[in-house]
Design an enzyme around this catalytic site. Structure first.
Site, PDB file in Angstrom:
ATOM      1  N   GLY A  79       6.463  -9.929 -11.052  1.00 47.63           N
ATOM      2  CA  GLY A  79       5.098  -9.832 -11.554  1.00 47.63           C
ATOM      3  C   GLY A  79       4.965 -10.251 -12.995  1.00 47.63           C
ATOM      4  O   GLY A  79       4.690 -11.390 -13.306  1.00 47.63           O
ATOM      5  N   ARG A  80       5.223  -9.315 -13.902  1.00 47.01           N
ATOM      6  CA  ARG A  80       4.968  -9.546 -15.325  1.00 47.01           C
ATOM      7  C   ARG A  80       5.628 -10.786 -15.910  1.00 47.01           C
ATOM      8  O   ARG A  80       4.997 -11.493 -16.709  1.00 47.01           O
ATOM      9  CB  ARG A  80       5.356  -8.306 -16.134  1.00 47.01           C
ATOM     10  CG  ARG A  80       4.247  -7.288 -16.200  1.00 47.01           C
ATOM     11  CD  ARG A  80       4.721  -5.941 -16.679  1.00 47.01           C
ATOM     12  NE  ARG A  80       5.496  -5.269 -15.636  1.00 47.01           N
ATOM     13  CZ  ARG A  80       5.818  -3.991 -15.659  1.00 47.01           C
ATOM     14  NH1 ARG A  80       5.455  -3.245 -16.677  1.00 47.01           N
ATOM     15  NH2 ARG A  80       6.503  -3.448 -14.675  1.00 47.01           N
ATOM     16  N   MET A 123       0.801  -1.216   0.000  1.00 46.01           N
ATOM     17  CA  MET A 123       0.000   0.000   0.000  1.00 46.01           C
ATOM     18  C   MET A 123       0.840   1.274   0.000  1.00 46.01           C
ATOM     19  O   MET A 123       0.363   2.342  -0.326  1.00 46.01           O
ATOM     20  CB  MET A 123      -0.936   0.020   1.215  1.00 46.01           C
ATOM     21  CG  MET A 123      -1.984  -1.080   1.227  1.00 46.01           C
ATOM     22  SD  MET A 123      -3.270  -0.843  -0.025  1.00 46.01           S
ATOM     23  CE  MET A 123      -2.812  -2.093  -1.235  1.00 46.01           C
ATOM     24  N   LYS A 124       2.092   1.183   0.430  1.00 43.11           N
ATOM     25  CA  LYS A 124       2.993   2.347   0.473  1.00 43.11           C
ATOM     26  C   LYS A 124       2.342   3.546   1.163  1.00 43.11           C
ATOM     27  O   LYS A 124       2.344   4.667   0.643  1.00 43.11           O
ATOM     28  CB  LYS A 124       3.453   2.723  -0.933  1.00 43.11           C
ATOM     29  CG  LYS A 124       4.216   1.617  -1.663  1.00 43.11           C
ATOM     30  CD  LYS A 124       4.739   2.114  -2.998  1.00 43.11           C
ATOM     31  CE  LYS A 124       5.493   1.035  -3.748  1.00 43.11           C
ATOM     32  NZ  LYS A 124       4.596  -0.007  -4.297  1.00 43.11           N
ATOM     33  N   PHE A 125       1.830   3.335   2.352  1.00 41.47           N
ATOM     34  CA  PHE A 125       1.164   4.412   3.081  1.00 41.47           C
ATOM     35  C   PHE A 125       2.114   5.584   3.338  1.00 41.47           C
ATOM     36  O   PHE A 125       3.278   5.404   3.698  1.00 41.47           O
ATOM     37  CB  PHE A 125       0.634   3.912   4.423  1.00 41.47           C
ATOM     38  CG  PHE A 125      -0.568   3.022   4.329  1.00 41.47           C
ATOM     39  CD1 PHE A 125      -1.534   3.212   3.355  1.00 41.47           C
ATOM     40  CD2 PHE A 125      -0.745   1.997   5.245  1.00 41.47           C
ATOM     41  CE1 PHE A 125      -2.651   2.399   3.286  1.00 41.47           C
ATOM     42  CE2 PHE A 125      -1.864   1.177   5.189  1.00 41.47           C
ATOM     43  CZ  PHE A 125      -2.817   1.368   4.207  1.00 41.47           C
ATOM     44  N   PHE A 126       1.576   6.790   3.191  1.00 41.67           N
ATOM     45  CA  PHE A 126       2.304   8.004   3.548  1.00 41.67           C
ATOM     46  C   PHE A 126       1.289   9.068   3.941  1.00 41.67           C
ATOM     47  O   PHE A 126       0.451   9.469   3.144  1.00 41.67           O
ATOM     48  CB  PHE A 126       3.157   8.508   2.381  1.00 41.67           C
ATOM     49  CG  PHE A 126       3.955   9.745   2.724  1.00 41.67           C
ATOM     50  CD1 PHE A 126       5.200   9.628   3.316  1.00 41.67           C
ATOM     51  CD2 PHE A 126       3.447  11.007   2.487  1.00 41.67           C
ATOM     52  CE1 PHE A 126       5.936  10.761   3.647  1.00 41.67           C
ATOM     53  CE2 PHE A 126       4.174  12.143   2.813  1.00 41.67           C
ATOM     54  CZ  PHE A 126       5.414  12.018   3.399  1.00 41.67           C
ATOM     55  N   GLN A 171      11.071  -0.936 -14.943  1.00 40.25           N
ATOM     56  CA  GLN A 171      12.077  -0.980 -13.887  1.00 40.25           C
ATOM     57  C   GLN A 171      13.422  -0.499 -14.412  1.00 40.25           C
ATOM     58  O   GLN A 171      13.808  -0.795 -15.538  1.00 40.25           O
ATOM     59  CB  GLN A 171      12.219  -2.410 -13.353  1.00 40.25           C
ATOM     60  CG  GLN A 171      10.945  -3.002 -12.783  1.00 40.25           C
ATOM     61  CD  GLN A 171      10.509  -2.316 -11.496  1.00 40.25           C
ATOM     62  OE1 GLN A 171      11.298  -1.648 -10.842  1.00 40.25           O
ATOM     63  NE2 GLN A 171       9.257  -2.481 -11.134  1.00 40.25           N
ATOM     64  N   ALA A 196      -0.982  10.012  12.814  1.00 35.13           N
ATOM     65  CA  ALA A 196      -2.250   9.484  13.327  1.00 35.13           C
ATOM     66  C   ALA A 196      -3.025   8.735  12.250  1.00 35.13           C
ATOM     67  O   ALA A 196      -3.633   7.692  12.517  1.00 35.13           O
ATOM     68  CB  ALA A 196      -3.097  10.625  13.888  1.00 35.13           C
ATOM     69  N   THR A 197      -2.985   9.258  11.025  1.00 36.45           N
ATOM     70  CA  THR A 197      -3.703   8.613   9.928  1.00 36.45           C
ATOM     71  C   THR A 197      -3.057   7.284   9.559  1.00 36.45           C
ATOM     72  O   THR A 197      -3.742   6.276   9.337  1.00 36.45           O
ATOM     73  CB  THR A 197      -3.748   9.537   8.706  1.00 36.45           C
ATOM     74  OG1 THR A 197      -4.430  10.738   9.067  1.00 36.45           O
ATOM     75  CG2 THR A 197      -4.479   8.881   7.544  1.00 36.45           C
TER      76      THR A 197
END
EC number: 4.1.1.23
Length: 230
Positions: A207-208, A61-64, A187, A68-69
């Site tokens: 993946g591919r 997900m690479k949250f940034f 890549q 708090a979020t």
């Protein structure tokens, strides 16, 4: 099954992802589900593969965001009993993610520099000048200091990161891996599976070269066959 291979299910939706996993069968035990499938049933697929098929799951997900979020988002993900989750490697993000994952088995992996980027891309984004490899190593060390269970880095940086004192007992997961003779696609910092593992990676993400193959199961088996012995 060799769990050093993580297959990226970069397909449009959960139905296509489940079909691909069924084609691969016991040739892979670890799957990555990313943002591209989030609105196509990605979380439902993650849960099904984990709970009903016994697969390990890497949620990319690479949250940034503010701390708090991030903490709240990771706490929500942790209830699914998945294995890996990515966040950006900024120390405040890593600390918040670790707080959100507290009490679960979810491993927090910090993104250093995306493997699709090179120095020109970093210049365009006003990122600190310097060699990409040095920046990756510095970001990895700071992420480890903030509590990251591991990092995401290209196979070209895996050896340098593995040599860091802070990397002892931590995971290195490398996208940007292409079997011998495969197209690089988008890549820019790539190596072969054997090189990535030899450089210190614990897991590689492919993946591919698998999901675009006529026989995805055989493609996965061929990649595992390239690995050096444990």
């Amino acid at each position: 099954m060799d769990d050093r291979l993580i297959v990226a299910l970069d397909v449009p939706n959960a139905l296509a992802g489940l079909e691909l996993a069924e084609k691969i069968g016991d040739a892979a035990s670890f799957y990555k589900i990313g943002l591209g499938m989030l609105t196509g049933g990605g979380l439902a697929l993650a849960n099904e593969l984990k709970q009903e098929h016994g697969k390990r799951i890497f949620l990319d997900m690479k949250f940034f965001d503010i701390g708090a979020t991030v903490e709240a988002a990771v706490r929500g993900i942790a209830q699914y009993d998945l294995d890996f989750l990515t966040v950006h490697g900024d120390p405040h993000v890593v600390r918040a993610a670790k707080a959100g994952a507290a009490g679960s088995n979810l491993k927090i992996l910090a993104v250093t520099i995306l493997t699709s980027l090179d120095r020109g891309d970093l210049d365009a984004g006003l990122i600190l000048p310097g060699d990409v490899t040095d920046i990756v190593a510095t970001r990895a060390a700071r992420a480890f200091e903030a509590g990251a269970d591991g990092v995401i880095a290209s196979p070209r940086e895996a050896g340098l990161i593995r040599a860091l004192p802070e990397a002892a007992g931590r995971l290195i997961v490398t996208p940007g891996v292409r079997p011998s003779g495969s197209d690089a696609g988008d890549q820019k910092r790539i190596e072969t599976p054997a090189t990535a593992i030899a450089n210190g990676a614990d897991h590689i993400v492919v993946g591919r070269p698998i999901w675009q193959a006529q026989d995805p199961r055989a493609a996965a088996q061929a990649i595992v066959a390239e690995f050096p012995a444990r």
